[in-house]
Write an enzyme that holds these catalytic residues in place. Structure first.
Site, mmCIF file in Angstrom:
data_model
loop_
_atom_site.group_PDB
_atom_site.id
_atom_site.type_symbol
_atom_site.label_atom_id
_atom_site.label_comp_id
_atom_site.label_asym_id
_atom_site.label_seq_id
_atom_site.Cartn_x
_atom_site.Cartn_y
_atom_site.Cartn_z
ATOM 1 N N ARG A 115 0.940 -1.167 0.053
ATOM 2 C CA ARG A 115 -0.111 0.030 -0.069
ATOM 3 C C ARG A 115 1.003 1.257 -0.138
ATOM 4 O O ARG A 115 0.402 2.154 -0.513
ATOM 5 C CB ARG A 115 -0.826 -0.037 1.278
ATOM 6 C CG ARG A 115 -1.627 1.201 1.407
ATOM 7 C CD ARG A 115 -2.589 1.554 0.551
ATOM 8 N NE ARG A 115 -3.341 2.907 0.613
ATOM 9 C CZ ARG A 115 -2.851 3.997 0.192
ATOM 10 N NH1 ARG A 115 -1.449 3.950 -0.235
ATOM 11 N NH2 ARG A 115 -3.345 5.288 0.436
ATOM 12 N N TYR A 116 2.012 1.195 0.633
ATOM 13 C CA TYR A 116 2.921 2.611 0.950
ATOM 14 C C TYR A 116 4.119 2.177 -0.076
ATOM 15 O O TYR A 116 4.311 1.136 -0.132
ATOM 16 C CB TYR A 116 3.239 2.440 2.193
ATOM 17 C CG TYR A 116 2.175 2.752 3.314
ATOM 18 C CD1 TYR A 116 1.391 3.901 3.337
ATOM 19 C CD2 TYR A 116 1.501 1.811 4.103
ATOM 20 C CE1 TYR A 116 0.186 4.203 4.231
ATOM 21 C CE2 TYR A 116 0.312 1.961 4.694
ATOM 22 C CZ TYR A 116 -0.280 2.993 4.840
ATOM 23 O OH TYR A 116 -1.406 3.335 5.569
ATOM 24 N N ARG A 119 7.272 0.024 2.130
ATOM 25 C CA ARG A 119 6.977 -1.046 3.019
ATOM 26 C C ARG A 119 5.918 -1.980 2.763
ATOM 27 O O ARG A 119 4.947 -1.324 2.011
ATOM 28 C CB ARG A 119 6.854 -0.625 4.571
ATOM 29 C CG ARG A 119 5.745 0.628 4.530
ATOM 30 C CD ARG A 119 5.951 1.412 5.905
ATOM 31 N NE ARG A 119 5.001 2.316 6.053
ATOM 32 C CZ ARG A 119 4.626 3.452 5.438
ATOM 33 N NH1 ARG A 119 5.510 3.555 4.477
ATOM 34 N NH2 ARG A 119 3.794 4.250 6.071
ATOM 35 N N CYS A 128 -4.716 -17.459 14.681
ATOM 36 C CA CYS A 128 -4.253 -16.766 15.932
ATOM 37 C C CYS A 128 -4.480 -17.516 17.178
ATOM 38 O O CYS A 128 -4.801 -18.610 17.009
ATOM 39 C CB CYS A 128 -5.110 -15.459 16.085
ATOM 40 S SG CYS A 128 -5.051 -14.130 14.795
ATOM 41 N N CYS A 132 -10.017 -12.024 18.001
ATOM 42 C CA CYS A 132 -10.585 -10.618 18.544
ATOM 43 C C CYS A 132 -11.736 -10.314 17.859
ATOM 44 O O CYS A 132 -11.637 -10.796 16.316
ATOM 45 C CB CYS A 132 -9.750 -9.553 18.176
ATOM 46 S SG CYS A 132 -8.050 -9.768 18.846
ATOM 47 N N CYS A 135 -11.931 -8.190 14.498
ATOM 48 C CA CYS A 135 -10.825 -8.330 13.800
ATOM 49 C C CYS A 135 -10.952 -7.411 12.312
ATOM 50 O O CYS A 135 -12.140 -7.944 11.681
ATOM 51 C CB CYS A 135 -10.543 -9.962 13.379
ATOM 52 S SG CYS A 135 -9.175 -10.001 12.024
ATOM 53 N N ARG A 137 -9.517 -8.148 9.703
ATOM 54 C CA ARG A 137 -9.181 -9.119 8.708
ATOM 55 C C ARG A 137 -9.914 -10.597 8.721
ATOM 56 O O ARG A 137 -9.771 -11.474 8.390
ATOM 57 C CB ARG A 137 -7.832 -9.624 8.599
ATOM 58 C CG ARG A 137 -7.027 -9.007 7.340
ATOM 59 C CD ARG A 137 -5.677 -9.239 7.207
ATOM 60 N NE ARG A 137 -4.948 -7.885 7.449
ATOM 61 C CZ ARG A 137 -4.100 -7.428 8.202
ATOM 62 N NH1 ARG A 137 -3.726 -8.284 9.135
ATOM 63 N NH2 ARG A 137 -3.581 -6.108 8.479
ATOM 64 N N ASP A 296 -12.426 -0.273 12.500
ATOM 65 C CA ASP A 296 -12.635 -0.395 11.275
ATOM 66 C C ASP A 296 -14.075 -0.630 10.813
ATOM 67 O O ASP A 296 -14.705 -1.173 11.682
ATOM 68 C CB ASP A 296 -11.759 -1.334 10.421
ATOM 69 C CG ASP A 296 -10.172 -0.787 10.346
ATOM 70 O OD1 ASP A 296 -10.042 0.494 10.419
ATOM 71 O OD2 ASP A 296 -9.538 -1.688 10.390
ATOM 72 N N ASP A 333 -7.977 4.417 9.740
ATOM 73 C CA ASP A 333 -7.463 3.622 8.696
ATOM 74 C C ASP A 333 -8.319 3.894 7.564
ATOM 75 O O ASP A 333 -9.593 3.394 8.016
ATOM 76 C CB ASP A 333 -7.026 2.314 9.099
ATOM 77 C CG ASP A 333 -6.001 1.534 8.014
ATOM 78 O OD1 ASP A 333 -5.713 2.091 6.962
ATOM 79 O OD2 ASP A 333 -5.106 0.791 8.573
ATOM 80 N N LYS A 340 -3.580 4.957 6.599
ATOM 81 C CA LYS A 340 -3.482 5.117 7.985
ATOM 82 C C LYS A 340 -3.456 6.954 8.040
ATOM 83 O O LYS A 340 -2.513 7.343 7.501
ATOM 84 C CB LYS A 340 -2.409 4.803 8.778
ATOM 85 C CG LYS A 340 -2.270 3.000 8.841
ATOM 86 C CD LYS A 340 -1.144 2.988 9.686
ATOM 87 C CE LYS A 340 -1.526 1.211 9.933
ATOM 88 N NZ LYS A 340 -1.361 0.432 8.897
HETATM 89 C C1 LIG Z 1 -0.321 -0.478 8.949
HETATM 90 C C2 LIG Z 1 0.309 -0.967 7.465
HETATM 91 C C3 LIG Z 1 1.605 -0.893 7.428
HETATM 92 C C4 LIG Z 1 2.547 -0.008 8.432
HETATM 93 O O1 LIG Z 1 2.175 1.023 8.539
HETATM 94 P P1 LIG Z 1 3.056 2.185 9.402
HETATM 95 O O2 LIG Z 1 2.487 3.422 9.576
HETATM 96 O O3 LIG Z 1 4.634 2.351 8.765
HETATM 97 O O4 LIG Z 1 3.260 1.485 10.938
HETATM 98 C C5 LIG Z 1 2.018 -1.164 6.062
HETATM 99 N N1 LIG Z 1 1.355 -1.566 5.238
HETATM 100 C C6 LIG Z 1 -0.123 -1.772 5.092
HETATM 101 C C7 LIG Z 1 -0.896 -2.409 4.271
HETATM 102 C C8 LIG Z 1 -0.429 -1.295 6.480
HETATM 103 O O5 LIG Z 1 -1.988 -1.572 6.756
#
Ligand SMILES: *Cc1c(COP(=O)(O)O)cnc(C)c1O
Length: 445
Positions: A115-116, A119, A128, A132, A135, A137, A296, A333, A340
């Site tokens: 998504r980012y 990372r 798990c 929860c 959840c 997911r 969520d 989110d 986020k």
């Molecule tokens: C939460 C999340 C991350 C990590 O986000 P940070 O703000 O760096 O902790 C990375 N990828 C996805 C898809 C996420 O939902």
């Protein structure tokens, strides 16, 4: 002196020998999930019985350790609400979604959410230690037929190898710490073979559901893969026991920096005073509160939702009032895959060209005089600016600030605002009209 954290054991388990109780395999194999099993530990309410007797309910499983934290006589116990389903879980609500964060759309290969820019989220199991009820997911988690899949794992590794902008891999699921130790170790070493992956993170609620799983042996294994960070998931001070404290101590001593991610939940922790106690207890066990999430818009979680304003109120009650280390970021989110978004109280009151007006947590209003002579940073002589890593299509608001772009437009903006007029009017002066009157409007000849 502060009081030590206490451990608890439900009456049903009083005669279980310590070596069994403290063995995570025993905890996993003695998880509770039926009305009959729960009835031996705590009297179930009608709503809980109704939910547990429903087919198609999101998976239920609770470790003997975690269920022991519940006060059996309190139907509103904050630990109970997190893991024992109630009938409200079956109700739908406006804007409810199955995949509210649009993770599936962001998956280049199954189980990997990119998504980012730098990372990825890697879903390594659907299992798990306990489940929860809220959840995010629940669409994939808990399915006993689906667990670690080697073929998918190889596809994930392949994608990471050919995607050098990924420098941070976040392992989640499900819970990575329920994987067989050998599999987890292999997974981590395969990730570590990829040179551009700088850090690995694990998101796990195992230390909370089953702290005995965090053995010295596990910590020694994890420590081979540094830099490795780990976030636990504690929502209420009642979850902070001596066992959790010891587990966190073992991880910290193994050099793993610990953070906490909480979810803001109605009837569990939607209170400034509960949150303050929670974050202060977390820093005592050397866990840094990282994120507090707005719940969520996921199926089954409707009754846990609070207004977003509740989160702002909580941050208002923490920032300044207690150690900065204890204050998490409150995060929404964004539904639909927006990612986020931090939300917080507003501390800026006003501004002019030479001063900014700020208020603090006490309501004290102050001025900060801006410098009159600011020698602006010069990107032309800055080697970091010269070598900045481009994030194609994702420079965002930063891109506006550094002049890369003038504006960000919603999709369809140009077409909508063109209205078929401006182009031919510019080309054909006979169609020019006085300002304020557009084509199609009455234009006296
Ligand atoms: C939460 C999340 C991350 C990590 O986000 P940070 O703000 O760096 O902790 C990375 N990828 C996805 C898809 C996420 O939902």
């Amino acid at each position: 002196m502060s009081t030590p954290f206490i451990s608890k054991r439900a009456a049903l388990y009083a005669d279980v020998p310590d070596d069994k109780w403290n063995d995570w395999r025993w905890q996993l194999s003695h998880r509770l999930n039926t009305v009959e099993e729960f009835d031996k530990v705590l009297p179930l309410t009608d709503s809980e019985k109704k939910a547990l007797n429903t087919t198609g309910l999101f998976r239920v499983d609770i470790t003997p350790y975690f269920i022991s934290l519940i006060d059996p006589d309190d139907p509103d116990d904050p630990v109970r609400k997190q893991v024992i389903p109630v009938a409200e879980e079956l109700q739908s609500f406006t804007a409810m979604m199955e995949d509210s964060l649009a993770e599936d759309r962001h998956s280049p290969v199954p189980g990997l959410v990119h998504r980012y820019p730098d990372r990825v989220l890697m879903l390594v199991t659907t299992q798990c230690a306990s489940y929860c009820r809220y959840c995010t997911r629940s669409r994939i988690v808990g399915d006993p037929g689906q667990t670690f899949n080697r073929q998918e794992f190889e596809l994930q590794i392949e994608y990471l190898k050919r995607t050098p902008q990924v420098r941070d891999v976040l392992l989640s699921g499900g819970d990575p710490l329920v994987l067989a130790p050998k599999i987890l170790e292999e997974l981590l070493s395969r990730l570590r073979e990829i040179p551009h992956i700088e850090i690995v993170r694990i998101g796990s609620r195992v230390p909370v559901f089953m702290p005995m799983r965090v053995t010295q042996e596990l910590c020694d294994m994890l420590a081979k893969f540094h830099p490795l960070w780990l976030n636990i998931h504690v929502n209420h001070p009642n979850e902070i026991t001596r066992e959790l404290e010891d587990a966190c101590d073992r991880m910290t001593r193994a050099g793993i920096p610990l953070g906490n991610q909480s979810v803001l939940l109605a009837g569990v922790n939607d209170c400034v005073h509960i949150q303050r106690d929670l974050v202060q207890k977390l820093v005592r066990i050397r866990v840094r509160p990282y994120y507090l999430y707005q719940c969520d818009l996921v199926e089954g979680a409707g009754h846990f939702r609070t207004p977003v304003a509740k989160g702002i109120e909580i941050i208002e009650g923490l920032r300044g009032h207690t150690s900065g280390y204890a204050v998490p970021q409150f995060i929404v989110d964004a539904p639909g895959g927006g990612g986020k978004i931090p939300v917080m109280p507003n501390y800026q009151v006003s501004a002019s060209d030479h001063k900014i007006i700020l208020r603090n947590y006490e309501g004290y209003i102050t001025t900060y005089e801006e410098p009159t002579e600011y020698q602006a940073h010069d990107p032309a002589t800055c080697k970091y600016c010269q070598n900045k890593r481009l994030e194609p299509g994702q420079s965002g608001i930063t891109g506006l600030l550094d002049g890369e772009q003038m504006f960000i437009k919603p999709e369809g903006f140009d077409e909508l605002h063109d209205r078929g007029g401006i182009q031919h009017r510019l080309k054909d002066p006979s169609k020019w009209v006085p300002l304020g009157i557009g084509p199609g409007e009455s234009n006296p000849k």
